[in-house]
Design a protein around this motif. Sequence first.
Motif, PDB file in Angstrom:
ATOM      1  N   MET A   1     -14.428  15.591   0.279  1.00 44.43           N
ATOM      2  CA  MET A   1     -14.571  15.492  -1.158  1.00 44.43           C
ATOM      3  C   MET A   1     -16.039  15.690  -1.498  1.00 44.43           C
ATOM      4  SD  MET A   1     -13.166  14.537  -4.294  1.00 44.43           S
ATOM      5  CE  MET A   1     -12.024  15.555  -3.510  1.00 44.43           C
ATOM      6  N   ASN A   2     -16.280  16.672  -2.323  1.00 44.65           N
ATOM      7  CA  ASN A   2     -17.637  17.007  -2.738  1.00 44.65           C
ATOM      8  C   ASN A   2     -18.015  16.179  -3.968  1.00 44.65           C
ATOM      9  OD1 ASN A   2     -19.994  18.177  -3.604  1.00 44.65           O
ATOM     10  ND2 ASN A   2     -19.216  20.269  -3.602  1.00 44.65           N
ATOM     11  N   PRO A   3     -18.977  15.263  -3.833  1.00 44.17           N
ATOM     12  CA  PRO A   3     -19.367  14.433  -4.983  1.00 44.17           C
ATOM     13  C   PRO A   3     -19.911  15.246  -6.150  1.00 44.17           C
ATOM     14  CG  PRO A   3     -20.694  13.883  -3.033  1.00 44.17           C
ATOM     15  CD  PRO A   3     -19.707  14.936  -2.634  1.00 44.17           C
ATOM     16  N   ASP A   4     -20.384  16.468  -5.889  1.00 48.60           N
ATOM     17  CA  ASP A   4     -20.880  17.320  -6.967  1.00 48.60           C
ATOM     18  C   ASP A   4     -19.741  17.857  -7.827  1.00 48.60           C
ATOM     19  OD1 ASP A   4     -23.501  16.964  -6.165  1.00 48.60           O
ATOM     20  OD2 ASP A   4     -23.484  18.734  -4.873  1.00 48.60           O
ATOM     21  N   LYS A   5     -18.517  17.728  -7.358  1.00 47.20           N
ATOM     22  CA  LYS A   5     -17.346  18.192  -8.097  1.00 47.20           C
ATOM     23  C   LYS A   5     -16.583  17.031  -8.735  1.00 47.20           C
ATOM     24  CE  LYS A   5     -17.272  22.642  -7.737  1.00 47.20           C
ATOM     25  NZ  LYS A   5     -17.186  23.460  -8.947  1.00 47.20           N
ATOM     26  N   MET A   6     -17.264  15.890  -8.918  1.00 48.03           N
ATOM     27  CA  MET A   6     -16.685  14.716  -9.575  1.00 48.03           C
ATOM     28  C   MET A   6     -17.441  14.435 -10.861  1.00 48.03           C
ATOM     29  SD  MET A   6     -16.412  11.881  -6.614  1.00 48.03           S
ATOM     30  CE  MET A   6     -15.047  11.844  -5.533  1.00 48.03           C
ATOM     31  N   THR A   7     -16.728  13.887 -11.834  1.00 44.58           N
ATOM     32  CA  THR A   7     -17.423  13.442 -13.037  1.00 44.58           C
ATOM     33  C   THR A   7     -18.277  12.225 -12.674  1.00 44.58           C
ATOM     34  OG1 THR A   7     -15.667  11.929 -13.720  1.00 44.58           O
ATOM     35  CG2 THR A   7     -15.552  14.224 -14.543  1.00 44.58           C
ATOM     36  N   HIS A   8     -19.208  11.928 -13.539  1.00 45.46           N
ATOM     37  CA  HIS A   8     -20.075  10.768 -13.313  1.00 45.46           C
ATOM     38  C   HIS A   8     -19.237   9.490 -13.203  1.00 45.46           C
ATOM     39  CE1 HIS A   8     -23.511   8.095 -13.557  1.00 45.46           C
ATOM     40  NE2 HIS A   8     -22.916   7.467 -14.559  1.00 45.46           N
ATOM     41  N   LYS A   9     -18.243   9.351 -14.083  1.00 43.37           N
ATOM     42  CA  LYS A   9     -17.404   8.143 -14.079  1.00 43.37           C
ATOM     43  C   LYS A   9     -16.576   8.035 -12.801  1.00 43.37           C
ATOM     44  CE  LYS A   9     -18.354   5.914 -17.828  1.00 43.37           C
ATOM     45  NZ  LYS A   9     -18.898   4.568 -17.758  1.00 43.37           N
ATOM     46  N   ALA A  10     -16.090   9.152 -12.266  1.00 43.08           N
ATOM     47  CA  ALA A  10     -15.319   9.120 -11.023  1.00 43.08           C
ATOM     48  C   ALA A  10     -16.218   8.702  -9.855  1.00 43.08           C
ATOM     49  CB  ALA A  10     -14.675  10.479 -10.743  1.00 43.08           C
ATOM     50  N   SER A  11     -17.418   9.246  -9.811  1.00 43.11           N
ATOM     51  CA  SER A  11     -18.368   8.881  -8.766  1.00 43.11           C
ATOM     52  C   SER A  11     -18.761   7.410  -8.878  1.00 43.11           C
ATOM     53  CB  SER A  11     -19.602   9.780  -8.880  1.00 43.11           C
ATOM     54  OG  SER A  11     -20.550   9.459  -7.904  1.00 43.11           O
ATOM     55  N   GLU A  12     -18.993   6.975 -10.093  1.00 40.64           N
ATOM     56  CA  GLU A  12     -19.336   5.571 -10.353  1.00 40.64           C
ATOM     57  C   GLU A  12     -18.188   4.651  -9.914  1.00 40.64           C
ATOM     58  OE1 GLU A  12     -19.505   3.810 -14.585  1.00 40.64           O
ATOM     59  OE2 GLU A  12     -21.533   4.564 -14.194  1.00 40.64           O
ATOM     60  N   ALA A  13     -16.962   5.058 -10.189  1.00 39.26           N
ATOM     61  CA  ALA A  13     -15.798   4.254  -9.809  1.00 39.26           C
ATOM     62  C   ALA A  13     -15.695   4.112  -8.290  1.00 39.26           C
ATOM     63  CB  ALA A  13     -14.519   4.873 -10.377  1.00 39.26           C
ATOM     64  N   LEU A  14     -15.980   5.173  -7.566  1.00 37.25           N
ATOM     65  CA  LEU A  14     -15.942   5.091  -6.097  1.00 37.25           C
ATOM     66  C   LEU A  14     -16.997   4.119  -5.577  1.00 37.25           C
ATOM     67  CD1 LEU A  14     -15.290   8.788  -5.075  1.00 37.25           C
ATOM     68  CD2 LEU A  14     -13.786   6.822  -4.715  1.00 37.25           C
ATOM     69  N   GLN A  15     -18.180   4.158  -6.161  1.00 33.46           N
ATOM     70  CA  GLN A  15     -19.239   3.219  -5.768  1.00 33.46           C
ATOM     71  C   GLN A  15     -18.829   1.787  -6.084  1.00 33.46           C
ATOM     72  OE1 GLN A  15     -22.767   4.582  -7.774  1.00 33.46           O
ATOM     73  NE2 GLN A  15     -22.874   6.459  -6.566  1.00 33.46           N
ATOM     74  N   ASP A  16     -18.226   1.590  -7.250  1.00 36.05           N
ATOM     75  CA  ASP A  16     -17.783   0.251  -7.642  1.00 36.05           C
ATOM     76  C   ASP A  16     -16.642  -0.234  -6.758  1.00 36.05           C
ATOM     77  OD1 ASP A  16     -19.707   0.137  -9.620  1.00 36.05           O
ATOM     78  OD2 ASP A  16     -18.315   0.651 -11.249  1.00 36.05           O
ATOM     79  N   ALA A  17     -15.773   0.689  -6.342  1.00 32.97           N
ATOM     80  CA  ALA A  17     -14.677   0.320  -5.432  1.00 32.97           C
ATOM     81  C   ALA A  17     -15.242  -0.178  -4.102  1.00 32.97           C
ATOM     82  CB  ALA A  17     -13.749   1.510  -5.214  1.00 32.97           C
ATOM     83  N   GLN A  18     -16.286   0.461  -3.631  1.00 40.17           N
ATOM     84  CA  GLN A  18     -16.933   0.025  -2.401  1.00 40.17           C
ATOM     85  C   GLN A  18     -17.534  -1.372  -2.586  1.00 40.17           C
ATOM     86  OE1 GLN A  18     -20.191   2.478  -1.036  1.00 40.17           O
ATOM     87  NE2 GLN A  18     -20.120   1.582   1.003  1.00 40.17           N
ATOM     88  N   ARG A  19     -18.149  -1.599  -3.729  1.00 34.40           N
ATOM     89  CA  ARG A  19     -18.723  -2.914  -4.026  1.00 34.40           C
ATOM     90  C   ARG A  19     -17.640  -3.989  -4.021  1.00 34.40           C
ATOM     91  NH1 ARG A  19     -18.258  -5.434  -8.365  1.00 34.40           N
ATOM     92  NH2 ARG A  19     -17.817  -3.595  -9.645  1.00 34.40           N
ATOM     93  N   VAL A  20     -16.498  -3.701  -4.640  1.00 34.51           N
ATOM     94  CA  VAL A  20     -15.392  -4.667  -4.686  1.00 34.51           C
ATOM     95  C   VAL A  20     -14.897  -4.968  -3.274  1.00 34.51           C
ATOM     96  CG1 VAL A  20     -12.994  -4.998  -5.438  1.00 34.51           C
ATOM     97  CG2 VAL A  20     -14.698  -4.124  -7.041  1.00 34.51           C
ATOM     98  N   ALA A  21     -14.799  -3.952  -2.445  1.00 40.64           N
ATOM     99  CA  ALA A  21     -14.369  -4.162  -1.056  1.00 40.64           C
ATOM    100  C   ALA A  21     -15.352  -5.087  -0.331  1.00 40.64           C
ATOM    101  CB  ALA A  21     -14.245  -2.827  -0.322  1.00 40.64           C
ATOM    102  N   ILE A  22     -16.631  -4.840  -0.491  1.00 40.68           N
ATOM    103  CA  ILE A  22     -17.657  -5.661   0.153  1.00 40.68           C
ATOM    104  C   ILE A  22     -17.573  -7.097  -0.352  1.00 40.68           C
ATOM    105  CG2 ILE A  22     -20.151  -6.055   0.320  1.00 40.68           C
ATOM    106  CD1 ILE A  22     -20.430  -2.925   0.318  1.00 40.68           C
ATOM    107  N   GLU A  23     -17.436  -7.264  -1.661  1.00 38.05           N
ATOM    108  CA  GLU A  23     -17.344  -8.610  -2.248  1.00 38.05           C
ATOM    109  C   GLU A  23     -16.131  -9.374  -1.725  1.00 38.05           C
ATOM    110  OE1 GLU A  23     -17.277  -7.874  -6.450  1.00 38.05           O
ATOM    111  OE2 GLU A  23     -19.449  -7.585  -6.563  1.00 38.05           O
ATOM    112  N   ASN A  24     -15.094  -8.646  -1.330  1.00 37.84           N
ATOM    113  CA  ASN A  24     -13.879  -9.279  -0.817  1.00 37.84           C
ATOM    114  C   ASN A  24     -13.841  -9.338   0.706  1.00 37.84           C
ATOM    115  OD1 ASN A  24     -11.734  -9.912  -3.055  1.00 37.84           O
ATOM    116  ND2 ASN A  24     -12.816  -8.075  -3.715  1.00 37.84           N
ATOM    117  N   GLY A  25     -14.951  -8.985   1.356  1.00 39.44           N
ATOM    118  CA  GLY A  25     -15.026  -9.059   2.811  1.00 39.44           C
ATOM    119  C   GLY A  25     -14.153  -8.034   3.510  1.00 39.44           C
TER     120      GLY A  25
END
Length: 135
Positions: A1-25
């Motif tokens: 998946m090429n991050p350059d082919k994602m909207t800003h919000k889609a890229s932001e959501a992936l980063q936030d999903a990673q944060r949620v995973a980390i917060e939940n161990g």
Amino acid sequence: MNPDKMTHKASEALQDAQRVAIENGQQAVESWHLLLVLTEQPDGVVRPILDKIGVDVATFGAELKAQVARLPKVQGGHTYMGGSLSALLTQGQAHTDRLQDDYLSTEHLLLAASGEQAPSASILRRHGITTDSIL
């Protein structure tokens, strides 16, 4: 998946999903993490779509949080993209191509999550979220 082919919000959501995973161990970032952040994303398109469909977002969000809580927890290690998230991104790209859009957006990700093969499809259908209702 090429991050350059994602909207800003889609890229932001992936980063936030990673944060949620980390917060939940959790090491694996899965589609449940992404769906949860999509419903909570400020100024995103997913929340207005859910509102238009008539989804009780509080109940839906609680169900997503319960799914996240059921995912395996680990101590230490690095996060990685889990199988369900990888499949969701692939299906999201397929929706992007089918709709002849240039960038993968959060709407494409929601469409992918509602697809028959997605692990989240039954929960989304229970809340009235289908491909037809999204489009």
